[in-house]
Scaffold this motif. Structure first.
Motif, mmCIF file in Angstrom:
data_model
loop_
_atom_site.group_PDB
_atom_site.id
_atom_site.type_symbol
_atom_site.label_atom_id
_atom_site.label_comp_id
_atom_site.label_asym_id
_atom_site.label_seq_id
_atom_site.Cartn_x
_atom_site.Cartn_y
_atom_site.Cartn_z
ATOM 1 N N SER A 65 0.847 -1.193 0.000
ATOM 2 C CA SER A 65 0.000 0.000 0.000
ATOM 3 C C SER A 65 0.882 1.242 0.000
ATOM 4 C CB SER A 65 -0.916 -0.011 1.229
ATOM 5 O OG SER A 65 -0.144 -0.152 2.415
ATOM 6 N N LEU A 66 1.323 1.639 -1.176
ATOM 7 C CA LEU A 66 2.177 2.814 -1.350
ATOM 8 C C LEU A 66 1.605 3.659 -2.478
ATOM 9 C CD1 LEU A 66 5.772 1.279 -1.205
ATOM 10 C CD2 LEU A 66 4.750 2.784 0.492
ATOM 11 N N ARG A 67 1.644 4.959 -2.308
ATOM 12 C CA ARG A 67 1.109 5.852 -3.328
ATOM 13 C C ARG A 67 2.210 6.678 -3.990
ATOM 14 N NH1 ARG A 67 -4.422 6.542 -3.426
ATOM 15 N NH2 ARG A 67 -5.592 5.556 -1.731
ATOM 16 N N ASP A 68 3.009 7.377 -3.215
ATOM 17 C CA ASP A 68 3.970 8.331 -3.750
ATOM 18 C C ASP A 68 5.320 7.669 -3.983
ATOM 19 O OD1 ASP A 68 5.109 10.610 -4.659
ATOM 20 O OD2 ASP A 68 5.377 11.534 -2.693
ATOM 21 N N VAL A 69 5.360 6.720 -4.903
ATOM 22 C CA VAL A 69 6.615 6.070 -5.283
ATOM 23 C C VAL A 69 6.703 6.050 -6.804
ATOM 24 C CG1 VAL A 69 6.877 4.623 -3.235
ATOM 25 C CG2 VAL A 69 5.513 3.812 -5.156
ATOM 26 N N ARG A 70 7.912 5.834 -7.310
ATOM 27 C CA ARG A 70 8.152 5.844 -8.743
ATOM 28 C C ARG A 70 8.655 4.485 -9.202
ATOM 29 N NH1 ARG A 70 12.520 10.380 -8.648
ATOM 30 N NH2 ARG A 70 13.022 9.148 -6.792
ATOM 31 N N LEU A 71 8.445 4.177 -10.466
ATOM 32 C CA LEU A 71 9.001 2.947 -11.028
ATOM 33 C C LEU A 71 10.517 2.990 -10.932
ATOM 34 C CD1 LEU A 71 6.822 2.445 -14.243
ATOM 35 C CD2 LEU A 71 6.726 1.115 -12.141
ATOM 36 N N GLY A 72 11.103 1.889 -10.508
ATOM 37 C CA GLY A 72 12.548 1.817 -10.343
ATOM 38 C C GLY A 72 13.042 2.257 -8.979
ATOM 39 N N GLU A 73 12.164 2.753 -8.135
ATOM 40 C CA GLU A 73 12.594 3.209 -6.809
ATOM 41 C C GLU A 73 12.852 2.020 -5.892
ATOM 42 O OE1 GLU A 73 10.922 6.105 -3.206
ATOM 43 O OE2 GLU A 73 10.187 6.345 -5.260
ATOM 44 N N ILE A 74 13.869 2.146 -5.066
ATOM 45 C CA ILE A 74 14.217 1.097 -4.110
ATOM 46 C C ILE A 74 13.482 1.351 -2.792
ATOM 47 C CG2 ILE A 74 16.093 0.018 -2.808
ATOM 48 C CD1 ILE A 74 16.162 -0.579 -5.787
ATOM 49 N N CYS A 75 12.881 0.301 -2.275
ATOM 50 C CA CYS A 75 12.200 0.364 -0.987
ATOM 51 C C CYS A 75 12.836 -0.643 -0.040
ATOM 52 C CB CYS A 75 10.706 0.056 -1.131
ATOM 53 S SG CYS A 75 9.802 1.228 -2.169
ATOM 54 N N GLU A 76 12.782 -0.317 1.245
ATOM 55 C CA GLU A 76 13.301 -1.226 2.259
ATOM 56 C C GLU A 76 12.138 -1.917 2.952
ATOM 57 O OE1 GLU A 76 16.465 -1.274 5.991
ATOM 58 O OE2 GLU A 76 15.863 0.628 5.059
ATOM 59 N N LEU A 77 12.258 -3.223 3.065
ATOM 60 C CA LEU A 77 11.257 -4.018 3.774
ATOM 61 C C LEU A 77 11.723 -4.189 5.208
ATOM 62 C CD1 LEU A 77 10.627 -6.750 1.040
ATOM 63 C CD2 LEU A 77 9.548 -4.511 1.291
#
Length: 449
Positions: A46-58
Protein backbone atom coordinates in the motif's frame (compact mmCIF):
# COMPACT_ATOMS: atom_id res chain seq x y z
CA UNK A 1 27.39 8.80 6.67
CA UNK A 2 27.28 11.25 3.75
CA UNK A 3 28.13 10.43 0.15
CA UNK A 4 31.42 12.31 0.50
CA UNK A 5 32.32 10.16 3.47
CA UNK A 6 31.25 7.05 1.61
CA UNK A 7 33.80 7.60 -1.13
CA UNK A 8 36.70 7.44 1.33
CA UNK A 9 38.07 4.40 3.13
CA UNK A 10 34.73 3.30 4.55
CA UNK A 11 33.35 -0.09 3.63
CA UNK A 12 31.07 -0.01 0.63
CA UNK A 13 28.29 -1.78 2.48
CA UNK A 14 28.19 1.07 5.00
CA UNK A 15 28.09 3.58 2.15
CA UNK A 16 25.21 1.79 0.46
CA UNK A 17 23.37 1.58 3.75
CA UNK A 18 23.76 5.34 4.12
CA UNK A 19 22.39 5.86 0.64
CA UNK A 20 19.40 3.65 1.34
CA UNK A 21 18.61 5.37 4.61
CA UNK A 22 19.65 8.98 4.23
CA UNK A 23 19.94 10.33 0.69
CA UNK A 24 16.82 12.05 -0.52
CA UNK A 25 18.01 14.11 -3.53
CA UNK A 26 15.96 17.09 -2.32
CA UNK A 27 12.71 15.11 -2.18
CA UNK A 28 10.87 14.39 1.08
CA UNK A 29 10.58 10.72 1.92
CA UNK A 30 7.13 9.36 1.01
CA UNK A 31 5.07 7.80 3.79
CA UNK A 32 5.76 4.14 4.45
CA UNK A 33 3.27 1.42 3.64
CA UNK A 34 2.63 -2.22 4.48
CA UNK A 35 2.79 -5.50 2.65
CA UNK A 36 -0.67 -6.43 1.45
CA UNK A 37 0.15 -9.46 -0.64
CA UNK A 38 3.19 -11.59 -1.47
CA UNK A 39 2.94 -14.07 -4.32
CA UNK A 40 5.87 -15.71 -6.07
CA UNK A 41 8.49 -13.05 -6.72
CA UNK A 42 6.17 -10.06 -6.36
CA UNK A 43 5.01 -8.03 -3.38
CA UNK A 44 1.96 -5.77 -3.38
CA UNK A 45 2.27 -2.90 -0.93
CA UNK A 46 0.00 0.00 0.00
CA UNK A 47 2.18 2.81 -1.35
CA UNK A 48 1.11 5.85 -3.33
CA UNK A 49 3.97 8.33 -3.75
CA UNK A 50 6.61 6.07 -5.28
CA UNK A 51 8.15 5.84 -8.74
CA UNK A 52 9.00 2.95 -11.03
CA UNK A 53 12.55 1.82 -10.34
CA UNK A 54 12.59 3.21 -6.81
CA UNK A 55 14.22 1.10 -4.11
CA UNK A 56 12.20 0.36 -0.99
CA UNK A 57 13.30 -1.23 2.26
CA UNK A 58 11.26 -4.02 3.77
CA UNK A 59 11.33 -3.71 7.55
CA UNK A 60 9.99 -6.00 10.22
CA UNK A 61 8.91 -3.75 13.13
CA UNK A 62 10.24 -6.31 15.58
CA UNK A 63 13.39 -7.49 13.86
CA UNK A 64 14.80 -4.73 11.65
CA UNK A 65 15.41 -4.87 7.92
CA UNK A 66 14.26 -7.90 5.92
CA UNK A 67 15.37 -7.03 2.38
CA UNK A 68 15.36 -4.43 -0.35
CA UNK A 69 12.86 -4.39 -3.21
CA UNK A 70 12.36 -2.37 -6.39
CA UNK A 71 9.09 -0.92 -7.65
CA UNK A 72 8.36 -2.66 -10.96
CA UNK A 73 4.67 -1.79 -11.37
CA UNK A 74 1.83 0.39 -10.16
CA UNK A 75 -1.79 -0.73 -9.86
CA UNK A 76 -4.55 1.38 -8.33
CA UNK A 77 -3.27 2.41 -4.90
CA UNK A 78 -0.74 -0.41 -4.72
CA UNK A 79 2.88 -0.67 -5.74
CA UNK A 80 4.19 -3.93 -7.17
CA UNK A 81 7.70 -4.72 -5.97
CA UNK A 82 10.19 -7.49 -6.64
CA UNK A 83 12.87 -8.27 -4.04
CA UNK A 84 16.64 -7.87 -4.09
CA UNK A 85 17.59 -10.68 -1.76
CA UNK A 86 15.85 -13.35 0.27
CA UNK A 87 12.29 -12.83 1.51
CA UNK A 88 12.64 -15.09 4.54
CA UNK A 89 10.94 -13.38 7.49
CA UNK A 90 8.43 -11.38 5.42
CA UNK A 91 5.02 -11.06 7.09
CA UNK A 92 1.81 -9.05 6.88
CA UNK A 93 3.31 -6.69 9.48
CA UNK A 94 6.35 -5.90 7.34
CA UNK A 95 6.65 -2.20 6.62
CA UNK A 96 7.64 -0.93 3.17
CA UNK A 97 9.81 2.18 3.45
CA UNK A 98 10.61 4.09 0.22
CA UNK A 99 14.17 5.40 0.00
CA UNK A 100 13.54 7.94 -2.74
CA UNK A 101 16.46 6.43 -4.69
CA UNK A 102 17.04 4.11 -7.60
CA UNK A 103 19.74 1.45 -7.33
CA UNK A 104 23.25 2.90 -7.56
CA UNK A 105 26.45 1.19 -8.66
CA UNK A 106 29.84 2.00 -7.11
CA UNK A 107 32.52 3.22 -9.51
CA UNK A 108 36.21 3.88 -9.07
CA UNK A 109 39.68 2.51 -9.86
CA UNK A 110 39.60 0.27 -6.79
CA UNK A 111 37.08 -2.02 -8.48
CA UNK A 112 39.84 -3.54 -10.62
CA UNK A 113 40.71 -7.00 -9.39
CA UNK A 114 37.56 -7.25 -7.25
CA UNK A 115 34.28 -9.15 -7.48
CA UNK A 116 30.99 -7.58 -6.40
CA UNK A 117 27.35 -8.60 -6.40
CA UNK A 118 24.43 -6.85 -8.09
CA UNK A 119 24.02 -4.40 -5.19
CA UNK A 120 27.68 -3.35 -5.21
CA UNK A 121 28.77 -5.37 -2.16
CA UNK A 122 32.26 -6.92 -2.30
CA UNK A 123 31.97 -10.71 -2.41
CA UNK A 124 35.24 -11.24 -0.55
CA UNK A 125 34.11 -9.05 2.37
CA UNK A 126 37.40 -7.10 2.41
CA UNK A 127 37.60 -3.37 3.05
CA UNK A 128 37.91 -0.88 0.23
CA UNK A 129 41.16 1.13 0.40
CA UNK A 130 41.09 4.92 0.43
CA UNK A 131 40.11 6.33 -2.95
CA UNK A 132 39.00 2.96 -4.31
CA UNK A 133 35.38 4.08 -4.75
CA UNK A 134 35.08 7.60 -6.12
CA UNK A 135 31.32 7.81 -6.52
CA UNK A 136 28.05 6.12 -7.38
CA UNK A 137 26.07 6.03 -10.63
CA UNK A 138 22.48 5.02 -11.40
CA UNK A 139 22.44 1.55 -12.92
CA UNK A 140 20.01 2.66 -15.62
CA UNK A 141 21.37 5.29 -17.98
CA UNK A 142 20.75 6.32 -21.59
CA UNK A 143 23.32 5.39 -24.24
CA UNK A 144 25.53 8.10 -25.71
CA UNK A 145 23.78 10.21 -28.39
CA UNK A 146 24.35 8.71 -31.85
CA UNK A 147 26.24 11.72 -33.18
CA UNK A 148 28.36 12.04 -30.02
CA UNK A 149 30.04 8.67 -30.53
CA UNK A 150 33.51 8.33 -32.01
CA UNK A 151 33.74 6.47 -35.31
CA UNK A 152 34.95 2.88 -35.10
CA UNK A 153 38.33 2.73 -36.82
CA UNK A 154 40.72 0.35 -35.02
CA UNK A 155 40.75 -3.43 -34.47
CA UNK A 156 40.81 -4.98 -31.00
CA UNK A 157 43.06 -8.01 -30.62
CA UNK A 158 41.43 -10.91 -28.77
CA UNK A 159 44.27 -13.41 -29.18
CA UNK A 160 42.20 -16.05 -31.01
CA UNK A 161 43.11 -16.75 -34.64
CA UNK A 162 39.62 -17.77 -35.74
CA UNK A 163 38.15 -14.46 -34.53
CA UNK A 164 41.02 -12.04 -35.16
CA UNK A 165 41.79 -13.46 -38.59
CA UNK A 166 38.48 -14.48 -40.18
CA UNK A 167 35.88 -12.42 -38.31
CA UNK A 168 37.63 -9.43 -36.83
CA UNK A 169 36.70 -7.46 -33.72
CA UNK A 170 36.81 -3.66 -33.58
CA UNK A 171 37.17 -1.35 -30.60
CA UNK A 172 33.61 -0.43 -29.68
CA UNK A 173 31.99 -3.33 -31.55
CA UNK A 174 29.28 -5.51 -30.00
CA UNK A 175 29.49 -9.23 -30.73
CA UNK A 176 27.34 -12.16 -29.71
CA UNK A 177 28.60 -15.69 -29.05
CA UNK A 178 25.74 -18.05 -29.92
CA UNK A 179 25.81 -21.73 -29.10
CA UNK A 180 24.15 -24.66 -27.35
CA UNK A 181 25.06 -25.82 -23.85
CA UNK A 182 28.46 -27.52 -23.72
CA UNK A 183 29.87 -25.90 -26.86
CA UNK A 184 32.52 -23.98 -24.91
CA UNK A 185 31.12 -20.46 -24.49
CA UNK A 186 32.56 -19.91 -21.00
CA UNK A 187 35.97 -21.30 -21.96
CA UNK A 188 36.02 -19.05 -25.02
CA UNK A 189 35.34 -16.02 -22.83
CA UNK A 190 38.22 -16.96 -20.53
CA UNK A 191 40.57 -17.22 -23.52
CA UNK A 192 39.38 -13.82 -24.77
CA UNK A 193 40.12 -12.27 -21.37
CA UNK A 194 43.61 -13.76 -21.43
CA UNK A 195 44.42 -12.63 -24.96
CA UNK A 196 42.78 -9.23 -25.28
CA UNK A 197 44.68 -5.95 -25.37
CA UNK A 198 41.81 -3.98 -23.79
CA UNK A 199 42.73 -1.65 -20.91
CA UNK A 200 39.92 -2.82 -18.59
CA UNK A 201 37.80 -5.98 -18.56
CA UNK A 202 34.32 -6.01 -17.00
CA UNK A 203 33.03 -9.56 -16.56
CA UNK A 204 29.33 -10.05 -15.78
CA UNK A 205 28.39 -13.56 -14.65
CA UNK A 206 24.59 -13.52 -14.84
CA UNK A 207 22.78 -16.64 -13.66
CA UNK A 208 26.04 -18.61 -13.55
CA UNK A 209 26.51 -21.78 -11.49
CA UNK A 210 27.91 -20.94 -8.07
CA UNK A 211 30.86 -23.35 -8.29
CA UNK A 212 31.97 -21.88 -11.63
CA UNK A 213 32.43 -18.34 -10.32
CA UNK A 214 35.58 -19.07 -8.32
CA UNK A 215 36.85 -21.46 -10.99
CA UNK A 216 36.51 -18.73 -13.61
CA UNK A 217 38.20 -16.05 -11.52
CA UNK A 218 41.00 -18.11 -10.01
CA UNK A 219 41.72 -20.92 -12.49
CA UNK A 220 40.79 -19.59 -15.91
CA UNK A 221 42.10 -16.05 -15.47
CA UNK A 222 45.80 -15.37 -15.09
CA UNK A 223 46.91 -13.01 -12.27
CA UNK A 224 47.65 -10.31 -14.87
CA UNK A 225 44.19 -10.62 -16.43
CA UNK A 226 42.50 -10.74 -13.02
CA UNK A 227 44.24 -7.50 -11.96
CA UNK A 228 42.48 -5.53 -14.71
CA UNK A 229 39.13 -7.32 -14.40
CA UNK A 230 36.02 -6.27 -12.50
CA UNK A 231 33.61 -9.17 -11.93
CA UNK A 232 29.91 -8.64 -11.25
CA UNK A 233 28.25 -11.84 -10.06
CA UNK A 234 24.61 -12.90 -9.66
CA UNK A 235 24.44 -16.69 -9.50
CA UNK A 236 21.47 -18.77 -10.61
CA UNK A 237 20.05 -19.01 -7.08
CA UNK A 238 19.75 -15.23 -6.67
CA UNK A 239 16.37 -13.50 -7.21
CA UNK A 240 15.44 -12.55 -10.74
CA UNK A 241 15.87 -8.84 -10.06
CA UNK A 242 19.48 -9.36 -8.95
CA UNK A 243 20.25 -11.24 -12.14
CA UNK A 244 18.77 -8.41 -14.20
CA UNK A 245 20.56 -5.71 -12.19
CA UNK A 246 23.92 -7.49 -12.50
CA UNK A 247 23.84 -6.86 -16.25
CA UNK A 248 23.03 -3.18 -15.74
CA UNK A 249 25.61 -2.72 -12.97
CA UNK A 250 28.32 -4.25 -15.19
CA UNK A 251 27.38 -1.91 -18.03
CA UNK A 252 27.41 1.09 -15.66
CA UNK A 253 30.92 0.23 -14.44
CA UNK A 254 32.08 -0.23 -18.04
CA UNK A 255 30.65 3.20 -18.86
CA UNK A 256 32.62 4.76 -16.01
CA UNK A 257 35.93 3.42 -17.34
CA UNK A 258 34.96 4.40 -20.91
CA UNK A 259 34.30 7.96 -19.72
CA UNK A 260 37.87 8.07 -18.33
CA UNK A 261 39.22 7.36 -21.84
CA UNK A 262 39.86 3.63 -21.40
CA UNK A 263 39.17 0.91 -23.93
CA UNK A 264 36.90 -1.51 -22.06
CA UNK A 265 36.00 -5.10 -22.90
CA UNK A 266 32.57 -5.93 -21.46
CA UNK A 267 31.85 -9.67 -21.31
CA UNK A 268 28.39 -10.86 -20.31
CA UNK A 269 27.64 -14.52 -19.68
CA UNK A 270 24.86 -14.77 -20.48
CA UNK A 271 22.26 -12.51 -22.07
CA UNK A 272 19.89 -15.49 -22.21
CA UNK A 273 19.77 -15.75 -18.43
CA UNK A 274 19.22 -11.99 -18.26
CA UNK A 275 16.24 -12.45 -20.60
CA UNK A 276 14.83 -15.31 -18.54
CA UNK A 277 15.09 -13.25 -15.35
CA UNK A 278 13.36 -10.34 -17.12
CA UNK A 279 10.62 -12.75 -18.19
CA UNK A 280 10.18 -13.94 -14.61
CA UNK A 281 9.75 -10.37 -13.39
CA UNK A 282 7.44 -9.30 -16.23
CA UNK A 283 5.09 -12.26 -15.94
CA UNK A 284 4.92 -11.92 -12.15
CA UNK A 285 4.03 -8.24 -12.54
CA UNK A 286 1.09 -9.17 -14.78
CA UNK A 287 2.47 -8.65 -18.30
CA UNK A 288 0.97 -10.84 -21.04
CA UNK A 289 3.32 -13.48 -22.49
CA UNK A 290 4.20 -13.21 -26.18
CA UNK A 291 6.78 -15.25 -28.14
CA UNK A 292 7.82 -18.32 -26.12
CA UNK A 293 6.36 -16.77 -23.01
CA UNK A 294 8.56 -13.67 -23.04
CA UNK A 295 6.73 -10.44 -22.11
CA UNK A 296 6.82 -7.32 -24.31
CA UNK A 297 9.03 -5.51 -21.79
CA UNK A 298 11.95 -7.84 -22.62
CA UNK A 299 12.09 -6.71 -26.24
CA UNK A 300 12.24 -3.12 -25.02
CA UNK A 301 14.83 -3.91 -22.33
CA UNK A 302 17.31 -5.65 -24.67
CA UNK A 303 18.10 -2.63 -26.90
CA UNK A 304 18.23 -0.33 -23.85
CA UNK A 305 20.93 -2.58 -22.37
CA UNK A 306 22.90 -3.41 -25.51
CA UNK A 307 22.95 0.11 -26.97
CA UNK A 308 24.82 1.40 -23.92
CA UNK A 309 27.95 -0.40 -25.11
CA UNK A 310 30.01 0.85 -28.02
CA UNK A 311 32.27 3.85 -28.63
CA UNK A 312 31.98 7.03 -26.60
CA UNK A 313 34.20 10.10 -26.85
CA UNK A 314 37.81 9.08 -26.29
CA UNK A 315 37.02 5.67 -24.82
CA UNK A 316 35.06 2.65 -25.97
CA UNK A 317 33.18 -0.40 -24.71
CA UNK A 318 33.59 -3.54 -26.80
CA UNK A 319 30.70 -5.78 -25.77
CA UNK A 320 30.73 -9.56 -26.11
CA UNK A 321 27.54 -11.31 -25.01
CA UNK A 322 26.93 -15.05 -24.86
CA UNK A 323 23.56 -16.39 -26.00
CA UNK A 324 22.37 -19.91 -25.22
CA UNK A 325 20.55 -21.14 -28.32
CA UNK A 326 17.69 -23.61 -28.07
CA UNK A 327 17.63 -25.28 -31.46
CA UNK A 328 18.04 -22.95 -34.44
CA UNK A 329 18.82 -19.32 -33.58
CA UNK A 330 16.23 -18.20 -36.14
CA UNK A 331 13.36 -19.63 -34.07
CA UNK A 332 14.73 -18.59 -30.67
CA UNK A 333 13.23 -15.12 -30.00
CA UNK A 334 16.04 -14.01 -27.69
CA UNK A 335 18.80 -15.17 -30.06
CA UNK A 336 17.00 -13.65 -33.04
CA UNK A 337 16.52 -10.29 -31.32
CA UNK A 338 20.09 -10.11 -29.99
CA UNK A 339 21.54 -11.09 -33.36
CA UNK A 340 19.61 -8.25 -35.00
CA UNK A 341 20.83 -5.71 -32.43
CA UNK A 342 24.54 -6.56 -32.37
CA UNK A 343 27.32 -5.81 -34.85
CA UNK A 344 28.24 -9.42 -35.49
CA UNK A 345 27.76 -12.98 -34.32
CA UNK A 346 30.07 -15.89 -33.51
CA UNK A 347 28.26 -19.22 -33.82
CA UNK A 348 29.55 -22.24 -31.90
CA UNK A 349 28.96 -25.74 -33.23
CA UNK A 350 28.17 -28.77 -31.09
CA UNK A 351 29.47 -30.98 -33.89
CA UNK A 352 32.88 -29.30 -33.82
CA UNK A 353 32.97 -29.55 -30.02
CA UNK A 354 32.26 -33.28 -30.25
CA UNK A 355 35.23 -33.59 -32.62
CA UNK A 356 37.42 -31.88 -29.98
CA UNK A 357 37.80 -28.89 -32.30
CA UNK A 358 38.17 -25.85 -30.02
CA UNK A 359 37.27 -23.08 -30.16
CA UNK A 360 34.23 -24.68 -31.79
CA UNK A 361 33.49 -21.71 -34.05
CA UNK A 362 31.49 -22.38 -37.19
CA UNK A 363 33.21 -19.86 -39.48
CA UNK A 364 30.67 -20.18 -42.29
CA UNK A 365 27.77 -19.24 -39.99
CA UNK A 366 29.66 -16.46 -38.19
CA UNK A 367 30.00 -12.88 -39.40
CA UNK A 368 31.35 -9.52 -38.28
CA UNK A 369 29.71 -6.42 -39.72
CA UNK A 370 32.74 -4.23 -39.04
CA UNK A 371 35.65 -6.35 -40.30
CA UNK A 372 35.74 -4.51 -43.62
CA UNK A 373 36.28 -1.22 -41.74
CA UNK A 374 39.19 -2.21 -39.48
CA UNK A 375 41.05 -4.95 -41.41
CA UNK A 376 43.58 -4.30 -44.22
CA UNK A 377 42.63 -5.40 -47.72
CA UNK A 378 45.12 -8.29 -47.74
CA UNK A 379 43.50 -9.80 -44.64
CA UNK A 380 40.02 -9.34 -46.14
CA UNK A 381 41.10 -11.13 -49.32
CA UNK A 382 42.71 -13.99 -47.37
CA UNK A 383 39.67 -14.37 -45.12
CA UNK A 384 37.36 -14.48 -48.13
CA UNK A 385 39.53 -17.13 -49.81
CA UNK A 386 39.60 -19.33 -46.69
CA UNK A 387 35.81 -19.04 -46.40
CA UNK A 388 35.44 -20.10 -50.04
CA UNK A 389 37.64 -23.14 -49.44
CA UNK A 390 35.73 -24.11 -46.29
CA UNK A 391 32.39 -23.77 -48.05
CA UNK A 392 33.52 -25.83 -51.05
CA UNK A 393 35.00 -28.54 -48.82
CA UNK A 394 31.70 -28.80 -46.94
CA UNK A 395 29.94 -29.38 -50.27
CA UNK A 396 32.23 -32.17 -51.53
CA UNK A 397 33.19 -33.81 -48.23
CA UNK A 398 30.51 -36.49 -48.45
CA UNK A 399 31.44 -37.29 -52.05
CA UNK A 400 35.07 -37.74 -51.03
CA UNK A 401 34.13 -40.06 -48.17
CA UNK A 402 32.10 -42.37 -50.40
CA UNK A 403 34.72 -42.27 -53.19
CA UNK A 404 32.54 -40.45 -55.70
CA UNK A 405 34.74 -37.39 -56.16
CA UNK A 406 37.17 -37.38 -59.08
CA UNK A 407 40.27 -35.23 -58.59
CA UNK A 408 40.69 -32.55 -61.24
CA UNK A 409 36.98 -32.12 -61.93
CA UNK A 410 36.72 -28.94 -59.82
CA UNK A 411 39.71 -26.65 -59.24
CA UNK A 412 38.20 -24.97 -56.16
CA UNK A 413 37.33 -28.35 -54.63
CA UNK A 414 40.88 -29.60 -55.32
CA UNK A 415 42.31 -26.52 -53.60
CA UNK A 416 39.98 -27.01 -50.64
CA UNK A 417 40.95 -30.66 -50.22
CA UNK A 418 44.64 -29.78 -50.46
CA UNK A 419 44.47 -27.09 -47.80
CA UNK A 420 41.75 -28.30 -45.41
CA UNK A 421 44.23 -29.77 -42.91
CA UNK A 422 46.16 -26.48 -42.76
CA UNK A 423 42.92 -24.50 -42.37
CA UNK A 424 41.73 -26.72 -39.52
CA UNK A 425 45.11 -26.45 -37.79
CA UNK A 426 44.85 -22.67 -38.11
CA UNK A 427 41.35 -22.62 -36.63
CA UNK A 428 42.19 -24.95 -33.73
CA UNK A 429 43.82 -23.21 -30.78
CA UNK A 430 44.48 -24.82 -27.38
CA UNK A 431 42.99 -23.04 -24.39
CA UNK A 432 45.49 -20.66 -22.86
CA UNK A 433 47.41 -20.12 -26.11
CA UNK A 434 47.31 -16.55 -27.44
CA UNK A 435 48.54 -15.19 -30.73
CA UNK A 436 49.13 -11.62 -31.86
CA UNK A 437 47.10 -10.09 -34.65
CA UNK A 438 50.22 -9.65 -36.80
CA UNK A 439 51.18 -13.31 -36.44
CA UNK A 440 47.60 -14.37 -37.21
CA UNK A 441 47.72 -12.47 -40.51
CA UNK A 442 51.04 -14.10 -41.36
CA UNK A 443 49.64 -17.57 -40.70
CA UNK A 444 46.68 -16.87 -42.97
CA UNK A 445 49.13 -16.18 -45.79
CA UNK A 446 51.02 -19.40 -44.95
CA UNK A 447 47.79 -21.43 -45.11
CA UNK A 448 47.05 -20.13 -48.61
CA UNK A 449 50.64 -20.25 -49.91
Amino acid sequence: MTLAQATGPARLDEALAALRDGLQRGRPRPPKGKVQRALGVTIHASLRDVRLGEICELRDPAGGSVALAEVVGLQDSYAILTPIGDLAGLSAETEVVPTGEALLAPVGPGLLGRAIDATGMALDGADWPRGAITGFRPVHAPPPPPLARDLIEAPLQLGLRAIDGLLGCARGQRLGIFGPAGAGKSSLLADIVAGTEADVIVLALVGERGREVRETLERRLSPAARARTVAIVATSDRPALERVKAAHVATTIAEYFRDTGRHVLLLMDSITRFARAQREIGLAAGEPPTRRGFPPSLFAALPRLLERAGPGQGGSITGIYTVLTEGEAEIDPVAEEVMALLDGHIVLSNELAQQNHFPAIDILKSRSRLMSIVAPQQQLDDAQRIRELLARHAEVELLVRVGEYEAGSDKLADAALARIDKIRAFLRQPSGEQESLERTRERMREVLA
